[in-house]
Design an enzyme around this catalytic site. Structure first.
Site, PDB file in Angstrom:
ATOM      1  N   TRP A  33       0.862  -1.196   0.000  1.00 41.98           N
ATOM      2  CA  TRP A  33       0.000   0.000   0.000  1.00 41.98           C
ATOM      3  C   TRP A  33       0.885   1.228   0.000  1.00 41.98           C
ATOM      4  CZ3 TRP A  33      -0.569   4.259   3.113  1.00 41.98           C
ATOM      5  CH2 TRP A  33      -1.808   4.907   3.150  1.00 41.98           C
ATOM      6  N   SER A  99       4.955  -5.925   2.358  1.00 42.35           N
ATOM      7  CA  SER A  99       4.164  -5.060   3.221  1.00 42.35           C
ATOM      8  C   SER A  99       2.717  -5.531   3.262  1.00 42.35           C
ATOM      9  CB  SER A  99       4.284  -3.611   2.739  1.00 42.35           C
ATOM     10  OG  SER A  99       3.718  -2.712   3.651  1.00 42.35           O
ATOM     11  N   MET A 100       1.780  -4.731   2.765  1.00 40.58           N
ATOM     12  CA  MET A 100       0.386  -5.153   2.794  1.00 40.58           C
ATOM     13  C   MET A 100       0.198  -6.471   2.050  1.00 40.58           C
ATOM     14  SD  MET A 100      -2.993  -2.899   2.013  1.00 40.58           S
ATOM     15  CE  MET A 100      -4.601  -3.668   2.273  1.00 40.58           C
ATOM     16  N   ASP A 228      13.140   0.004   9.587  1.00 36.68           N
ATOM     17  CA  ASP A 228      11.784   0.202   9.068  1.00 36.68           C
ATOM     18  C   ASP A 228      10.962   1.054  10.030  1.00 36.68           C
ATOM     19  OD1 ASP A 228       9.086  -0.114   8.246  1.00 36.68           O
ATOM     20  OD2 ASP A 228       9.524  -2.072   7.364  1.00 36.68           O
ATOM     21  N   HIS A 257      11.468   0.812   5.151  1.00 37.08           N
ATOM     22  CA  HIS A 257      10.376  -0.051   4.699  1.00 37.08           C
ATOM     23  C   HIS A 257      10.517  -0.350   3.201  1.00 37.08           C
ATOM     24  CE1 HIS A 257       6.620  -2.109   5.163  1.00 37.08           C
ATOM     25  NE2 HIS A 257       6.021  -1.370   4.262  1.00 37.08           N
TER      26      HIS A 257
END
Length: 276
Positions: A33, A99-100, A228, A257
């Site tokens: 995202w 991530s997402m 991160d 990240h």
């Protein structure tokens, strides 16, 4: 455009845009995202060169996929992934989430099992459970997520730019590992995403994956930047790694990240080696 229909909203279909390149054992790359499958720009060539078939797709609401008003939760996202896998008849597949996208991998394995899956890769994972609770003291206070939603409602474009700066630790990496043009490109993708989906996904981040994780019995690689700021490893990857038997856990020193861009060579090396 190549699309797969995953549902319908009123008079229009919900279509997932995808790209499908190469041959060999399939690798499905699932983005984070608020970006799109294009965010795998620095990764797609490496598994292709290693003899893999590489598939990327845009999550509903993002990139070139449909932007419906509903379906922004991990049961729906996992169902979309399942439709992609079954429509393309993919077996012996490696699921790679960033991530997402790690939530899709974990929820998919929890709901649909590993019949089609040979390996899993979680990069910058959001599991096992982000919210602080009585049985989850390592989590983040719920007020943080309410604040994010308020900021998105107030000025989504401004929030996204601030988010992307933290995504890359831009005060540290800017002009060295990432350029302002990358931020600009990412912002354009993020700003063009569904406003409804951009906001609704915040509630998806805080879903509980602890019951799904035991269903992940495939060989798994976790990669995470140790700097991160978006999903700090103490609250995420270091915990999830302890819950998966035989996991390979690699921390990337100094990694923000957005390691897919800033630490692309290290990510690609680990990824190709693990997928072999």
């Amino acid at each position: 455009m190549s699309t797969i229909t995953v549902g319908k909203e009123n008079s229009t279909s919900i279509d997932i845009y995808y790209e499908d390149h190469g041959s060999g054992a399939p690798v499905v790359l699932i983005h984070g995202w608020p970006l799109s499958g294009a965010s795998w720009e620095k990764q797609t060539a490496a598994p292709l060169a290693a003899g893999h078939r590489v598939i990327t797709y845009d999550r509903r609401g993002f990139g070139r996929s449909s932007k419906p008003g509903t379906g922004y939760n991990y049961d729906a996202f996992a169902a979309d992934l399942n439709t992609v896998l079954t429509t393309l008849d993919l077996t012996n597949v490696a699921l790679v989430g960033f991530s997402m996208g790690t939530g899709e991998v974990t929820r998919y394995l929890g709901k649909y099992g590993s019949t089609r899956v040979r390996k899993a890769v979680l990069i910058g994972t959001l599991g096992p459970y982000l919210v602080k609770a009585g049985d989850n003291p390592e989590g983040v206070d719920p007020s943080v997520f309410e604040g994010i939603k308020a900021a998105i409602r107030a000025d989504r474009p401004a929030f996204l730019l601030d988010f992307l700066r933290n995504f890359y630790n831009y005060d540290v990496t800017g002009g060295k590992l990432v350029s302002d043009r990358v931020l600009e490109d990412n912002w354009n993708v993020a700003a063009s995403a569904s406003p409804i989906g951009t906001l609704a996904c915040v509630d998806a981040w805080i879903e509980d994956f602890r019951k799904n994780i035991p269903h992940n019995t495939v060989p798994t690689l976790i990669l995470h930047g140790d700097a991160d700021r978006i999903l700090p490893p103490d609250a995420t990857s270091r915990r999830q790694a302890k819950m998966i038997k035989g996991v390979k856990f690699v921390e990337l020193p100094g990694g923000p990240h957005g390691v897919l861009w800033t630490h692309a060579d290290q990510v690609n090396s680990e990824l190709v080696s693990f997928l072999a």
